[in-house]
Write an enzyme that holds these catalytic residues in place. Structure first.
Site, mmCIF file in Angstrom:
data_model
loop_
_atom_site.group_PDB
_atom_site.id
_atom_site.type_symbol
_atom_site.label_atom_id
_atom_site.label_comp_id
_atom_site.label_asym_id
_atom_site.label_seq_id
_atom_site.Cartn_x
_atom_site.Cartn_y
_atom_site.Cartn_z
ATOM 1 N N CYS A 121 -0.781 14.478 -5.142
ATOM 2 C CA CYS A 121 -0.225 13.589 -4.133
ATOM 3 C C CYS A 121 0.668 12.575 -4.839
ATOM 4 C CB CYS A 121 -1.330 12.853 -3.374
ATOM 5 S SG CYS A 121 -0.707 11.583 -2.249
ATOM 6 N N CYS A 151 1.104 14.446 6.775
ATOM 7 C CA CYS A 151 1.454 14.960 5.451
ATOM 8 C C CYS A 151 0.258 15.760 4.951
ATOM 9 C CB CYS A 151 1.762 13.821 4.486
ATOM 10 S SG CYS A 151 2.035 14.389 2.779
ATOM 11 N N ASP A 180 -16.664 15.870 2.536
ATOM 12 C CA ASP A 180 -15.261 15.764 2.911
ATOM 13 C C ASP A 180 -14.336 16.585 2.020
ATOM 14 O OD1 ASP A 180 -13.963 13.727 0.739
ATOM 15 O OD2 ASP A 180 -16.026 13.170 1.173
ATOM 16 N N CYS A 228 -1.015 17.886 -0.282
ATOM 17 C CA CYS A 228 -2.076 18.143 -1.260
ATOM 18 C C CYS A 228 -2.754 19.486 -1.024
ATOM 19 C CB CYS A 228 -3.099 17.016 -1.246
ATOM 20 S SG CYS A 228 -3.800 16.664 0.380
ATOM 21 N N ASN A 276 0.860 -1.184 0.000
ATOM 22 C CA ASN A 276 0.000 0.000 0.000
ATOM 23 C C ASN A 276 0.894 1.230 0.000
ATOM 24 O OD1 ASN A 276 -2.025 1.700 2.497
ATOM 25 N ND2 ASN A 276 -2.063 1.919 0.298
ATOM 26 N N GLY A 277 0.725 2.100 -0.990
ATOM 27 C CA GLY A 277 1.509 3.322 -1.054
ATOM 28 C C GLY A 277 1.981 3.594 -2.465
#
Length: 468
Positions: A396, A446, A360, A449, A111-112
């Site tokens: 991102c 982080c 969101d 963005c 994941n990443g």
């Protein structure tokens, strides 16, 4: 409906005795399905041989009851759900990635996003003659792992050495016939936790996967840590020095990615979203009749806004739970209908009301505009839009699919211009300072963005691979 998407979710299990490792993994991946809906896979070892099933589709589509019932009990398995960012959306890029080599047979789920993947791939192809079978960055990790195994002949040390060779975001689980290893990058971009069930040790992207199995949460895997578990459930750990590394858990895990019933690095996702809503209410006082959230990720923040403001909370939409990943249409008219099918305004609730609508994020703005228009068509008197994060302005590079800058609405218009474009009576974004304040001691985010400032430097060559 256009949303920011997380790249994937991972899970691994190792047990001192034969157990339904594949079945447990499938259940955990269902709990992590929100992190990736394009492809899935599970790898295990049967009689010492690596067996892997993976394909495009949801967990329930790839792993039907007949297949799960056929699988014998095993002692180790890893699984993956994928949403593509680096690498094409194809069956070949579905994980886990398998490696069968004289020095190492393993399955790896990641994941990443590896930010130096393009440079590593080019070097290995041009200098080492390596042949790659996928276009995703995770296969590069496997190739490097083989190189390190040849050099050091110890799996834990080989994984540890990877930390100095790969850059960017990675939470990884690796299974061999007799070991399960988890590793997290030194910045801690993506979550990874450890649990325990009936003597078995488990690793998962989120605690909700542990809950789905009735497992006990043990702890989070620390940034820069390599955790190894053998078939006797003996746990060993190697910790990479963190000097020079800045903590940088993706703040959007709390805004949108993670499930509200998960706890990430010590912070409840539900509590964080409620706190975002409370902060919005303090930041912008609006005279209205009802607070409502856009299902599903806006609901907790809307509830927080209601608690702080005293304005009643109510439902503005009915969500169709049966419209899933496959409901994709190729034209604009079809996409317009998709919104109406997925979210239908609750006319009896919104008619004649001044509504505070909490969501969101806003990416391109097309979905938000259609949602607001649908509320007005249903009789809403006013629609005030509140967003539980700051405006997206930068890409991102660490595992999400945030568009290039020219496609983000916040780079085209002022906030007032966005409000006019969307047709809202007012628009407010949560201030960055308020968002970053929602955290336990020691946790840092982080927020690149929003600000363009990342915990690590991202070179121009690395950026190019995200601009395709």
């Amino acid at each position: 409906m256009r949303k920011i998407n997380e790249e994937c979710g991972v899970f691994g299990i190792i047990s001192p005795k034969p157990t339904s490792a594949v079945g447990y993994t499938a259940t955990a991946l269902m709990a992590l399905q929100h992190r990736g809906q394009e492809g899935t896979g599970i790898a295990t070892f049967i009689d010492g041989r690596l067996k892997c099933r993976k394909n495009m589709g949801l967990v329930s589509e790839v792993f039907d009851p007949d297949y799960l019932g056929y699988m014998p009990d095993t002692r180790v398995a890893v699984g993956h759900v994928r949403y593509s960012t680096t690498g094409n959306n194809s069956a070949e890029n579905t994980q886990p990635i398998e490696t069968i080599h004289s020095k190492l047979t393993c399955a790896l789920a990641h994941n990443g996003n590896i930010t130096n993947a393009a440079a590593l791939r080019s070097r290995m192809v041009n200098e080492g003659g390596k042949v790659f079978h996928t276009t995703n960055d995770s296969e590069i990790i496997n190739m490097l792992l083989i190189q390190e195994m040849i050099a050091v002949k110890n799996l834990e040390r080989a994984v540890y050495n990877l930390i100095d060779r790969i850059e960017g975001a990675y939470s990884i689980v690796i299974a061999t016939a007799d070991k399960l290893i988890a590793v997290r990058d030194c910045n801690g971009f993506r979550p990874l936790c450890m649990g325990k069930k009936d003597g078995a040790i488990l690793f998962a992207s989120e605690t909700c996967a542990l809950d789905a199995l009735g497992a006990k949460f043990v702890r989070d895997v620390r940034p820069g840590e390599v955790v190894s578990v053998d078939l006797d459930a003996k746990i060993t750990s190697l910790q990479h020095p963190l000097d020079g590394f800045k903590r940088g858990l993706c703040v959007f895990e709390f805004v949108y990615f993670a499930r509200p019933d998960s706890v990430v690095d010590g912070l409840s996702v539900y509590d964080a979203r409620v706190a975002m809503g409370r902060a919005l209410a303090r930041q912008m006082k609006i005279d209205a009749d009802m607070v409502s959230g856009v299902p599903d990720s806006g609901l907790e923040a809307a509830y927080g806004y209601s608690l702080e403001s005293g304005i009643p909370y109510g439902a503005a939409f009915v969500k169709n739970r049966y419209v899933g990943r496959s409901f994709i249409v190729p034209n604009q008219a079809g996409r317009e209908r998709t919104v109406n099918v997925k979210l239908n305004p609750l006319k009896a609730s919104v008619k004649g009301k001044r509504i505070i609508l909490v969501d969101d994020s806003i990416v391109r703005g097309t979905t938000s505009a259609r949602i607001i228009r649908s509320l007005r068509d249903a009789g809403a008197k006013e629609v005030h839009l509140c967003i539980s994060c700051p405006p997206f302005k930068y890409p991102c590079y660490f595992g999400t699919d945030i568009d290039s800058r020219d496609k983000l609405i916040a780079n085209k218009y002022t906030i007032e211009g966005i409000r006019e474009k969307l047709g809202a009576d007012s628009l407010v974004y949560l201030d960055l300072e308020e968002l970053l304040a929602i955290k336990p001691a020691g946790l840092e985010y982080c927020h690149g963005c929003f600000t363009g400032k990342y915990p690590i430097e991202v070179g121009e060559a690395s950026k190019d691979q995200f601009d395709d």
